[in-house]
Design a protein around this motif. Structure first.
Motif, PDB file in Angstrom:
ATOM      1  N   PRO A 135      16.737 -48.875 -81.127  1.00  0.00           N
ATOM      2  CA  PRO A 135      16.370 -48.130 -82.359  1.00  0.00           C
ATOM      3  C   PRO A 135      14.940 -47.462 -82.287  1.00  0.00           C
ATOM      4  O   PRO A 135      14.703 -46.306 -82.560  1.00  0.00           O
ATOM      5  CB  PRO A 135      16.517 -48.855 -83.494  1.00  0.00           C
ATOM      6  N   VAL A 136      14.054 -48.208 -81.767  1.00  0.00           N
ATOM      7  CA  VAL A 136      12.634 -47.641 -81.898  1.00  0.00           C
ATOM      8  C   VAL A 136      12.159 -47.369 -80.455  1.00  0.00           C
ATOM      9  O   VAL A 136      10.977 -46.960 -80.131  1.00  0.00           O
ATOM     10  CB  VAL A 136      11.498 -48.720 -82.288  1.00  0.00           C
ATOM     11  N   GLY A 137      12.923 -47.441 -79.425  1.00  0.00           N
ATOM     12  CA  GLY A 137      12.463 -47.425 -78.103  1.00  0.00           C
ATOM     13  C   GLY A 137      11.799 -48.349 -77.464  1.00  0.00           C
ATOM     14  O   GLY A 137      10.583 -48.024 -76.636  1.00  0.00           O
ATOM     15  N   ALA A 138      12.075 -49.448 -77.766  1.00  0.00           N
ATOM     16  CA  ALA A 138      11.152 -50.746 -77.356  1.00  0.00           C
ATOM     17  C   ALA A 138      11.257 -50.720 -75.757  1.00  0.00           C
ATOM     18  O   ALA A 138      10.199 -51.197 -75.084  1.00  0.00           O
ATOM     19  CB  ALA A 138      11.512 -51.990 -77.946  1.00  0.00           C
ATOM     20  N   VAL A 139      12.386 -50.633 -75.367  1.00  0.00           N
ATOM     21  CA  VAL A 139      12.712 -51.077 -73.958  1.00  0.00           C
ATOM     22  C   VAL A 139      12.079 -49.824 -73.077  1.00  0.00           C
ATOM     23  O   VAL A 139      11.608 -50.231 -72.040  1.00  0.00           O
ATOM     24  CB  VAL A 139      14.342 -51.045 -73.576  1.00  0.00           C
TER      25      VAL A 139
ATOM     26  N   PHE B 114       2.547 -52.110 -84.976  1.00  0.00           N
ATOM     27  CA  PHE B 114       4.049 -52.178 -84.807  1.00  0.00           C
ATOM     28  C   PHE B 114       4.798 -52.105 -85.957  1.00  0.00           C
ATOM     29  O   PHE B 114       5.888 -51.761 -85.792  1.00  0.00           O
ATOM     30  CB  PHE B 114       4.195 -53.680 -83.985  1.00  0.00           C
ATOM     31  N   GLY B 115       4.301 -52.911 -86.921  1.00  0.00           N
ATOM     32  CA  GLY B 115       5.296 -52.689 -88.143  1.00  0.00           C
ATOM     33  C   GLY B 115       5.435 -51.574 -88.784  1.00  0.00           C
ATOM     34  O   GLY B 115       6.535 -51.204 -88.962  1.00  0.00           O
ATOM     35  N   MET B 116       4.563 -50.625 -88.737  1.00  0.00           N
ATOM     36  CA  MET B 116       4.709 -49.071 -89.083  1.00  0.00           C
ATOM     37  C   MET B 116       5.375 -48.435 -88.363  1.00  0.00           C
ATOM     38  O   MET B 116       6.460 -47.671 -88.801  1.00  0.00           O
ATOM     39  CB  MET B 116       3.190 -48.523 -89.561  1.00  0.00           C
ATOM     40  N   VAL B 117       5.325 -48.581 -86.839  1.00  0.00           N
ATOM     41  CA  VAL B 117       6.224 -47.904 -86.172  1.00  0.00           C
ATOM     42  C   VAL B 117       7.683 -48.146 -86.366  1.00  0.00           C
ATOM     43  O   VAL B 117       8.568 -47.054 -86.273  1.00  0.00           O
ATOM     44  CB  VAL B 117       5.614 -48.156 -84.692  1.00  0.00           C
ATOM     45  N   GLU B 118       7.949 -49.671 -86.224  1.00  0.00           N
ATOM     46  CA  GLU B 118       9.214 -49.887 -86.392  1.00  0.00           C
ATOM     47  C   GLU B 118       9.782 -49.600 -87.766  1.00  0.00           C
ATOM     48  O   GLU B 118      10.854 -49.204 -87.729  1.00  0.00           O
ATOM     49  CB  GLU B 118       9.411 -51.560 -86.033  1.00  0.00           C
ATOM     50  N   ALA B 119       9.176 -49.888 -88.713  1.00  0.00           N
ATOM     51  CA  ALA B 119       9.797 -49.438 -90.171  1.00  0.00           C
ATOM     52  C   ALA B 119       9.855 -47.945 -90.138  1.00  0.00           C
ATOM     53  O   ALA B 119      10.936 -47.426 -90.468  1.00  0.00           O
ATOM     54  CB  ALA B 119       8.766 -49.908 -91.364  1.00  0.00           C
ATOM     55  N   GLY B 120       8.943 -47.463 -89.576  1.00  0.00           N
ATOM     56  CA  GLY B 120       9.145 -45.879 -89.833  1.00  0.00           C
ATOM     57  C   GLY B 120      10.293 -45.170 -88.962  1.00  0.00           C
ATOM     58  O   GLY B 120      10.821 -44.237 -89.303  1.00  0.00           O
ATOM     59  N   PHE B 121      10.524 -45.934 -88.176  1.00  0.00           N
ATOM     60  CA  PHE B 121      11.630 -45.301 -87.116  1.00  0.00           C
ATOM     61  C   PHE B 121      13.140 -45.799 -87.442  1.00  0.00           C
ATOM     62  O   PHE B 121      14.056 -45.514 -86.867  1.00  0.00           O
ATOM     63  CB  PHE B 121      11.436 -45.596 -85.742  1.00  0.00           C
ATOM     64  N   ILE B 122      13.075 -46.676 -88.507  1.00  0.00           N
ATOM     65  CA  ILE B 122      14.504 -46.946 -88.804  1.00  0.00           C
ATOM     66  C   ILE B 122      14.768 -46.521 -90.157  1.00  0.00           C
ATOM     67  O   ILE B 122      14.150 -45.961 -90.840  1.00  0.00           O
ATOM     68  CB  ILE B 122      14.709 -48.690 -88.892  1.00  0.00           C
ATOM     69  N   ARG B 123      16.071 -46.652 -90.764  1.00  0.00           N
ATOM     70  CA  ARG B 123      16.401 -46.138 -91.964  1.00  0.00           C
ATOM     71  C   ARG B 123      15.751 -47.342 -93.111  1.00  0.00           C
ATOM     72  O   ARG B 123      15.524 -48.343 -93.171  1.00  0.00           O
ATOM     73  CB  ARG B 123      18.027 -46.462 -92.373  1.00  0.00           C
ATOM     74  N   ALA B 124      15.611 -46.522 -94.342  1.00  0.00           N
ATOM     75  CA  ALA B 124      14.889 -47.192 -95.414  1.00  0.00           C
ATOM     76  C   ALA B 124      15.609 -48.508 -95.878  1.00  0.00           C
ATOM     77  O   ALA B 124      14.699 -49.418 -96.247  1.00  0.00           O
ATOM     78  CB  ALA B 124      14.767 -46.146 -96.529  1.00  0.00           C
TER      79      ALA B 124
ATOM     80  N   VAL C 194      10.016 -57.095 -79.692  1.00  0.00           N
ATOM     81  CA  VAL C 194      11.554 -57.369 -79.675  1.00  0.00           C
ATOM     82  C   VAL C 194      12.189 -56.882 -80.920  1.00  0.00           C
ATOM     83  O   VAL C 194      13.238 -56.585 -81.106  1.00  0.00           O
ATOM     84  CB  VAL C 194      11.816 -58.927 -79.325  1.00  0.00           C
ATOM     85  N   ALA C 195      11.458 -57.198 -82.123  1.00  0.00           N
ATOM     86  CA  ALA C 195      12.102 -56.591 -83.398  1.00  0.00           C
ATOM     87  C   ALA C 195      12.723 -55.304 -83.521  1.00  0.00           C
ATOM     88  O   ALA C 195      13.590 -55.149 -84.132  1.00  0.00           O
ATOM     89  CB  ALA C 195      10.823 -56.839 -84.472  1.00  0.00           C
ATOM     90  N   GLY C 196      11.481 -54.347 -82.681  1.00  0.00           N
ATOM     91  CA  GLY C 196      12.177 -53.101 -82.918  1.00  0.00           C
ATOM     92  C   GLY C 196      13.344 -52.854 -82.200  1.00  0.00           C
ATOM     93  O   GLY C 196      14.397 -52.089 -82.687  1.00  0.00           O
TER      94      GLY C 196
END
Ligand SMILES: Nc1ncnc2c1ncn2[C@@H]1O[C@H](COP(=O)(O)OP(=O)(O)O)[C@@H](O)[C@H]1O
Ligand SMILES: Nc1ncnc2c1ncn2[C@@H]1O[C@H](COP(=O)(O)OP(=O)(O)O)[C@@H](O)[C@H]1O
Ligand SMILES: Nc1ncnc2c1ncn2[C@@H]1O[C@H](COP(=O)(O)OP(=O)(O)O)[C@@H](O)[C@H]1O
Lengths: 113, 454, 454, 454, 113, 113
Positions: free
Chosen positions: D351-355, D65-75, D149-151
């Motif tokens: 941002p990451v398509g969580a919904v 989850f961490g990598m997906v969410e981090a990768g899909f947002i801005r640096a 939810v974080a994503g």
């Protein structure tokens, strides 16, 4: 007014900044650049192939100053950046006919500092 | 997998089942033995599966260490640390195969083992599982101890020196301490409790890192002329963060695998929950501490806190109740933040926090056994808070002290010797340009614009 | 793990076994049947758990392949290779479900299986474990064979062509070779030994990559007008390095899971230690070779060396002793360095080293069975060094040769056909700009300044 | 895992044990008890090993989850999301230990449990495995629900608000829904089928994200003045892609571990193959859909599709045949692409398509149980396509609706409350500069030149 | 001809681009830079050490224009970039004696646009 | 002395460097830039949203030369960079009144090479 462009070794940036501050030059812009000069590159090898890297990492500084600060700034840069070795860098000085501060719209000598 | 091979195995398996059935149907005494053998086999098979899964996870921690260490240093040294990390596991595998295992688990005296070089001349099972499975689990531990040091000495240590060091620690130093505690040596006989290696692995690795980094001196530019520390920020927090998750993941194998047997699973359940709770409170405690002291919840510290909690629970994980794990982890998290500050005051430059995490919390975890341990959970004596008998605490203290002393002296000598011969530190110029180019002639991120003046 | 702790556990374990023995000795018939059924169930359950854990690990190797391949190429093609890597596993899952499994394991003739499309009409267990668990393990292998090719053809292969290719290899080519060796086909009947797939998976993947990359021609700018190779450096060594750790980790499942059964765990222990030792010496040997030849210990080569050691030990892992694993791995590590040089001399452009690692070392590992294998370890005949009987070596040679020939011909035809129809290579312009934008309309590292002229 | 399902397994397990016991008791009494204990112990040990391996894998999903969410947002927000991701697992461990477990699995009424705070006063085993092992598995699930939810709320949510939220969802909201379905609550009594948590984990997490992101409002610059969405591209597709592989890997533990018991391994085999097939068709379907609609095979969407397939198969994984898994996954993959578009039309910024991934496909998976489920596979009633009896479908619909309603109301209230007190969103200036500097005072990629104006 | 160099806040680039387009200035080159000016930096802390970041991220725009576009371009930049706050940026104007289009070899005023 | 600034296609850098070496221009500085010119951008799509990328990647070369090298350098750049297509790039030439070598302190024509 003059626009000073200097290329220096990356690890000298802090020294140059300090020297400029002492010379009361507080404003500048910095970018990174690759330089091709008298300095020799170094060899890398990757998966059995050797190759020479001849674009070396440099820091490019741009400083706009009023006439009476030009020599001071140059001195400061030299002092901060000089090692006495090839690769120390170079300074270019251009004429700068106009300068505008975006915030206030001021122009010329007022705007520069 | 080879079809015919598996068929053979299966045939064997099914045949025994058939035999068992037949024998049971026609009953009488003799047949019963066959049956029993089967149950015993399955029990051993289950333990083997568990320990191997544990070994794989501990191996995977190597990736975790690599990512944490690489992420916390500057990009210009990333290849170097990864090479060290990668090769020390290779060297540890070799060294622990040739000499290390014999020194650690071979029959010998209280100080070290003296049998089993190249695993030759040993029984086919050890501690109830096949020798080879047992070896793999132990070898992965050995690799972990070796790699901890890479972080503390990062960004300036000579590569050949590192290779020599890593062979020595995994073939000699680590196995000797290991023999004392897990190989039937003197501490083990005293009832010293270190379930999964707060002392054996982490204290050894952490204090070796302390000696090494002290001898190496700080990195260029780490401390200003006024002695004030400067920031040499890590180049990839996401990588470091991935590494911490991998470590936490692997730690389940590290601690819970150390049961070696499964039986009905109650011990492994206890160890697993304790491991998780200590990591969680370690992370929270470190975050709160750093938030309070510096005004911002620093992720790198919170992650170090989780690792600190994990190191701290490693010794006591099977001897304490879950509530104690919460406490032990939280204290570990606090220690790590203060430890980082403390080292900076001493101007000891430990780029990734190896000393506070593994050294200090390794000692803390070892002592915690003497405080929170319960004799009903297989420990020799109950800890301080259960009746206040200080025996176990005393043993823990002694074991921890002697280990620290031994590591400091032995590794100090090793590093000094290496320094005199191949040299421990790279040249200043190489350090400034980065070890990736200097030692390996390559860049970690070809094509990326990396712009930093440190 | 605490030695004394484990001893206690073991003591408890053994004691119950003794009690059981005693009880059975004094027992009666009726109850025994129930008992037997239960033990058998548990034994099957244990094997299922083991094979599934193995399957998960092999699946995870897909991530390893992805990271290695992405890390070793330029940033402008990173999304493309990851998409290929990701989708070929999806395609392999589908293809191996619909057709592949039936071709490989269904009843049929010596050349291929002819039953079990969509897994319909099969027994609920296979090789002593549930069919579905067996399928998953095999499907993950199939995915691995498919993805190896992505690396060799990286940075210039058309995306739709890749999708078609990956379906064909996983639904047809791989299963046919698999049938010969693991599905009861002609090689299996001859006693060909390929425990975990040096031939089935790696030779197939590696030589498919060789054919593919030869047909595709080198990347733009890889060879100068004078034929001298240029460096097109990988964009993220940390990513690649993580990938190698993941692959090593997954390989434990790949090899040790191939036992399919656990019984008392002794075979899985042997396989696991051999896997680890070969990887370690592969890494060390490759590093020393590259260091000697090019003056620097190149991390990318050392990592390739570990993979080479792993590929080489894949066939013999259950048939040889640990010392042989050390040798097999080390030779693999040497082969890979020379193989990379050799391909560059032939001007065959294999960006990630898929051919030397999987192709060459796959053949080496297969032959090694005929050299170091022991008939006491379930192999048909002992290898050359045990009595010098060349039977097994001959069989290995034959199997390897036929497989290489078949793959080269079949995949050659497939690639040519694809080239004629959808086209195998992207346009020169697209290649220069990068396939990420050309094929997928996205960038791997949005916002990062990436500055490279290659 | 479905409570009733595991109960059946356990019942079977216990019954055989009872039979054995009985038989032994009627042979030679005294000794018989010992005997029974051993086989039973090994069986329990095996189940414990399985569930713990599952728990470790589910824990590892946190890294995914961490990598997906981090990768899909801005640096500029990468550290922030990683800190959230890291700390919510810590908070969930704590919250689920103190209150959550008791609310979810403690004895109580149909709405919630009321016993077992701090795990005190509970039986040492639960569902046939040690309580602590069971807890760890459940706690890892709880952490997953929290982190989803974080994503959805990424790149603009206040950090302290997030900490509070994550404690509340894991200590209160998630356990209550969990009690209904897995803890013996009202839905469980109706025969609601949610084997591994499409509703309990994913619907809860996904709709909490929907509420949160709606209340937060879109990120700066996400929608132009004309309402047209702008691209705020993810900064590292390789990181995200690694994350997806880790999630898929971990999902095997998530679903197959939910059997809780192993017995002969047939159920875990079915679950594992279904999980894999649904992920594969989800990935393919999403890629084809996005390719058709936008002209390019977008990797980020294909990866979301695999996750969608995984979410969708989570509820039905043990109740359906493999062919149904193919269908369920493919529909999930289609849903996710259209769901992303749909949300953008509503100007809901996720941002990451969580919904779409967790919320929409969670509902879809739950309903799919009522369509494709088979009563022969332990489900209360067969689904629509088997006889067309709508009972099960009705129950699924009801359960899904009530859960969505409950989560929307409860989390809506929680978020509003947090907004009123500590504030939910960071200042516009902080958002523009990035939360890494604003909230944590650090950068994710020190030294890298990152150049983006969004 | 003149060469205009402007340093602006990164998040203002889109606005500036739009303003320039309205002023019919369609060509420009953009790089990122670190600026040291009147604007205060911010504090970061890393592993317990605080440090001040005083090189702030800026965007550097270079625009070559004919004489009659100079004022328009300056106006457009100011309009797009101004916030009224310190850090808004600065504009430098240099003389540009020559300009060549590589594709055609054209020189001077023709080449610039 | 003159300061030549050239924007070219990234994949032409090697050709330009080679052409410059032939023309005996050995020193230069290189940075990357984003360019907005006559060349059309391309479309990307991300998660279902299409967007046009109209800032294209370019390489910026800065060369300080003595007067008699100016035309040679320009010729070399054109030769190395020209494709005949839109996007080939542009060259700007500025007056350079002063140049200083940091290592030696030399100024003017001596310092430049
Ligand atoms: N004529 C030039 N035009 C553009 N950049 C130059 C020129 N000469 C030097 N530079 C820049 O200055 C850097 C340092 O120059 P170098 O030649 O190594 O110094 P030295 O004067 O000591 O020989 C070079 O890497 C390059 O970036
Ligand atoms: N004299 C100068 N020389 C070079 N760059 C300058 C100079 N003055 C300003 N800049 C650039 O412009 C940016 C904005 O300047 P700043 O001083 O913050 O604006 P203000 O005019 O509002 O005080 C700086 O960060 C720096 O990059
Ligand atoms: N007037 C200008 N001011 C600043 N940069 C320019 C200007 N014209 C062109 N450029 C730079 O040169 C690059 C190439 O210009 P382009 O217009 O594509 O070439 P052409 O002359 O073939 O139309 C642009 O991407 C931009 O970076």
């Amino acid at each position: 007014m003059k626009l000073i462009i200097a290329y220096i070794q990356p690890h000298k940036l802090n020294d140059v900044k300090q020297a400029l501050f002492k010379a009361e030059v507080h404003k500048m812009s910095v970018t990174n650049a690759l330089g091709c000069g008298a300095q020799q590159g170094y060899e890398e090898s990757y998966r059995g192939i050797k190759f020479e890297v001849n674009l070396l990492k440099k820091v490019r500084i741009e400083i706009a100053v009023n006439q009476d600060f030009v020599e001071r700034a140059i001195e400061a840069i030299i002092q901060g950046a000089r090692n006495g070795q090839i690769g120390d860098g170079k300074i270019f000085v251009l004429d700068l006919p106009e300068c505008i501060r975006i915030r206030t719209g001021e122009r010329g000598n007022e705007a520069i500092g | 997998m080879a079809k015919q091979r598996s068929k053979s195995i299966l045939r064997a398996g099914w045949m025994s089942v058939v035999v068992v059935l037949f024998l049971l149907v026609t009953t009488t005494v003799a047949s019963a033995e066959e049956e029993a053998v089967t149950v015993e086999q399955v029990a051993q098979g289950l333990s083997t599966v568990w320990v191997l899964v544990g070994a794989f996870l501990v191996f995977f921690m190597q990736a975790g260490f690599g990512m944490v260490e690489a992420g916390f240093i500057r990009a210009k040294n990333a290849c170097n640390i990864l090479t060290k990390n990668f090769l020390d596991f290779c060297m540890a595998s070799l060294g622990f195969f040739i000499i290390g295992y014999g020194l650690m688990f071979g029959d010998g005296n209280g100080f070290m083992g003296l049998k089993g070089w190249f695993l030759l001349g040993l029984e086919p099972t050890m501690a109830g599982i096949p020798l080879y499975a047992f070896w793999l689990f132990q070898a992965a531990f050995c690799g972990a101890a070796a790699t901890i040091v890479a972080g503390g000495m990062a960004e300036r240590m000579n590569f050949p020196a590192y290779l020599i060091y890593s062979f020595i620690i995994s073939a000699l130093i680590y196995p000797i301490v290991g023999h004392w505690i897990w190989g039937g040596g003197w501490l083990s006989k005293m009832g010293f409790g270190d379930f999964a290696g707060s002392t054996v692995v982490h204290t050894v690795g952490g204090f070796a890192a302390l000696v090494g980094t002290s001898i190496l001196k700080p990195r260029e530019g780490k401390y200003g002329v006024d002695g004030k520390p400067n920031v040499l920020a890590g180049h990839s927090i996401p990588l470091a963060s991935l590494g911490v998750f991998i470590l936490w993941f692997g730690w389940f194998g590290f601690n819970a695998g150390s049961t070696l047997g499964v039986t009905d699973g109650s011990t492994i359940g206890l160890v697993a929950i304790n491991t998780n709770l200590a990591a969680a409170t370690g992370g929270i405690a470190a975050m709160l501490t750093v938030w309070k002291r510096f005004g911002k919840p620093d992720l790198s510290m919170a992650m170090n806190g989780a690792l600190a909690g994990l190191v701290a629970i490693t010794a006591p994980c099977a001897y304490v109740d879950p509530w104690a794990a919460l406490v032990i982890g939280a204290i570990g998290g606090y220690i790590v933040v203060r430890g980082v500050e403390f080292l900076d005051r001493l101007r000891i430059d430990d780029p990734v926090g190896a000393v506070p995490v593994h050294g200090m919390c390794g000692v803390w975890g070892t002592l915690a056994v003497g405080i929170f341990g319960k004799s009903s959970l297989w420990l020799a004596h109950s800890g301080l808070i259960y009746g206040g008998n200080p025996t176990q605490f005393g043993i823990q203290m002694l074991g921890s002290l002697v280990t620290v002393g031994f590591v400091v002296l032995a590794m100090g000598a090793v590093f000094k010797l290496i320094d005199k011969t191949v040299g421990l530190r790279v040249s200043r110029e190489e350090e400034l340009r980065g070890l990736d180019i200097g030692e390996h002639g390559m860049e970690a991120y070809a094509g990326f614009q990396i712009f930093t003046t440190s």
